[in-house]
Design an enzyme around this catalytic site. Sequence first.
Site, mmCIF file in Angstrom:
data_model
loop_
_atom_site.group_PDB
_atom_site.id
_atom_site.type_symbol
_atom_site.label_atom_id
_atom_site.label_comp_id
_atom_site.label_asym_id
_atom_site.label_seq_id
_atom_site.Cartn_x
_atom_site.Cartn_y
_atom_site.Cartn_z
ATOM 1 N N LYS A 28 0.824 -1.215 0.000
ATOM 2 C CA LYS A 28 0.000 0.000 0.000
ATOM 3 C C LYS A 28 0.864 1.274 0.000
ATOM 4 C CE LYS A 28 -1.901 0.587 3.997
ATOM 5 N NZ LYS A 28 -1.119 1.737 4.496
ATOM 6 N N THR A 29 1.849 1.332 0.925
ATOM 7 C CA THR A 29 2.695 2.539 1.028
ATOM 8 C C THR A 29 3.542 2.697 -0.225
ATOM 9 O OG1 THR A 29 2.763 2.194 3.422
ATOM 10 C CG2 THR A 29 4.341 3.754 2.515
ATOM 11 N N ASP A 211 -3.721 8.333 3.020
ATOM 12 C CA ASP A 211 -3.329 6.975 3.399
ATOM 13 C C ASP A 211 -4.277 6.477 4.492
ATOM 14 O OD1 ASP A 211 -1.824 4.667 3.555
ATOM 15 O OD2 ASP A 211 -0.295 5.524 4.854
ATOM 16 N N GLU A 212 -4.425 5.158 4.621
ATOM 17 C CA GLU A 212 -5.263 4.555 5.678
ATOM 18 C C GLU A 212 -6.672 5.168 5.689
ATOM 19 O OE1 GLU A 212 -4.293 1.980 7.088
ATOM 20 O OE2 GLU A 212 -2.124 2.015 7.401
ATOM 21 N N GLN A 241 -9.444 -3.849 7.476
ATOM 22 C CA GLN A 241 -8.617 -3.518 8.638
ATOM 23 C C GLN A 241 -9.114 -2.254 9.357
ATOM 24 O OE1 GLN A 241 -4.230 -4.293 8.314
ATOM 25 N NE2 GLN A 241 -4.669 -4.407 6.126
ATOM 26 N N ARG A 586 -0.775 -10.299 10.584
ATOM 27 C CA ARG A 586 0.566 -9.842 11.020
ATOM 28 C C ARG A 586 1.592 -10.955 10.783
ATOM 29 N NH1 ARG A 586 -0.132 -5.676 9.769
ATOM 30 N NH2 ARG A 586 -2.135 -6.473 9.137
#
Length: 617
Positions: A28-29, A211-212, A241, A586
């Site tokens: 994503k980043t 973002d997010e 998420q 995770r």
Amino acid sequence: MKLSKQQKAAVTHLGSPALVVAGAGSGKTRTLTAKIRHLISIGYDPKRILAITFTNKAADEMKTRLIQMTGLSTDDFPWVRTYHSASYKILQRHCTLLGYKSPLQIYATYQQQKTIREILIKLDYDKKYASAVIGKISNAKNYGNPMAYFDLYPKVSTVRLIDVYDLYEKELRDKNAVDFDNILALTRDLLRDNSEIREKYRSWFQYVLCDEYQDANNLNEELTRLLLSNGNFFAVGDDWQSIYSFRMSNIDHFLTFSEKYQGAKIFRLEENFRSTDKIVKIGNDLIGYNDNKMDKKCFSAKKGGIAELHDFHNEYQEATWVLRKIQNLRQMGMAYEKMAVLYRTKFSSLAFEKALRSAGIPYHMLGGKGFFERKEILDINCYLTAATFNKDDVAFDRIINTPKRGIGPGALAKINKFRNDSMSLQDAARKSLKEKVLPAGIYDAVRLVIDLLDDIRDMRPDTAIREVLTRTGYMDYLKHYLKSSGMDYTAREENIEQLIHTAGQKDTILDYLEEAALIREDKEDDEGENTGNGVNLSTIHASKGLEYSVVFIVACEEQLFPHWRSMETPTGLEEERRLMYVAVTRAEQYLFLSSADFRKGQYNQPSRFLDEISESL
């Protein structure tokens, strides 16, 4: 930078708003920063690109990657920031339009708590409700409409929230201060109600990226829309998420993106580059039980992985098994820091802390007290705050007798006699010195504090801190204080060295204090042994965005996970399942989930999520 086909399609898209629905571990980043690099390569000015996120860690990572990718400097990306930092930059420039003076003060958590406690006492309420009241007032502001929120939730126990809110807001206004949530609310008001300022920023920002995006609350969304003048909007996130409704994040903004933004294009990043296919399948199957979501088919090219479910008689058996497994994996060459024990609620960690400590295995805990909330950091920062903002009674009250110099309640009562309604405690202290009415010993002690504040006011922040330490004998005081409470001095000494280094990055005390206040949303590592290379113990919320080779998800029982409080809201269970999804994803290679029939002597049913995962296995 090598991009997948899906990432490249999102990065090169122009002409309409775009939402990138990014699965866990899907880069994503990387996609977001590649988008900014692409915009710069086709002529967009990096100084006019607004890229916002929710934590300083994420903003710093984004900026670091951009500098590496483009060869530009940090000064070329002035608007790669958190929501709070970007809003404060706008607010401090134009706060006079809202009736404030420049510079504005940002109240840190400590000042907020003390102010609310005093208001509760004044209104004849028990100060034990302070934390709950602060939480509700924060929710009200992030809801976007405090009065509408108080109509829905008028009280905490017997405390009428509107009464506390009105007095608290008046206190902030009188002190020319804002709290963390006011930064967003007041910037929203400024942009919404002042068309000239709004158009100035709309025409300045050539592109807005978020973002997010699944974590956006009503206020974040309103601010974003106020800053947008065209279709140049690029949002990235994962609704699977979305786990922060307790901070008022609203998943509906993500789910209704296509309805809100005309001509919006949706891109899906479905390849998980982190976890093995077995773990990715478990995550997919688990989230499949939720109705309220965007569909995507996550997959991984990494084959294999180990996933196991275990049930134990009690938490001590569970902790012993986890300990043995950690020891076995260590013998196989797995580093401690690549392993994590995750739990839904903090109290679940105790049995695991004891087991690791007794075996001499290093560990550290995430999501503890923030760096700037520690006693020694608060003490020193309050000296700098009192030197810069003489209206701040909370900061002055903290330092006037820290370290102890004989200025007790009696002396403070004498000083308070000099106050009128608008006078600060510091101004009253200055007046009492001028009129020479204090006993000789107390006069000298107060004089020492006032002279120190006057001397450090215009110093560089790191120089000012060293001056405070030297002239107050603070390190000797701290050593004595910690010895009496059985705490470690060396760690606190290292904290102060880190503080001096951090402060040295800024030219003025005001700049330093602003930065310190704006990073309160990130929590540092708190406690543990051999911090940095030990087993990670963490709540699932604090683990979001991190990854480990081995993950133990413990205390998976009904009432604990899903948490009993989640059953109080219609969407609560779905959010708890998303939280389990975050925990599962995770893990890179090894995933172990466990429950105990008895925890703290109480019988519990295994979590329904274990049944859902069992079906997947």
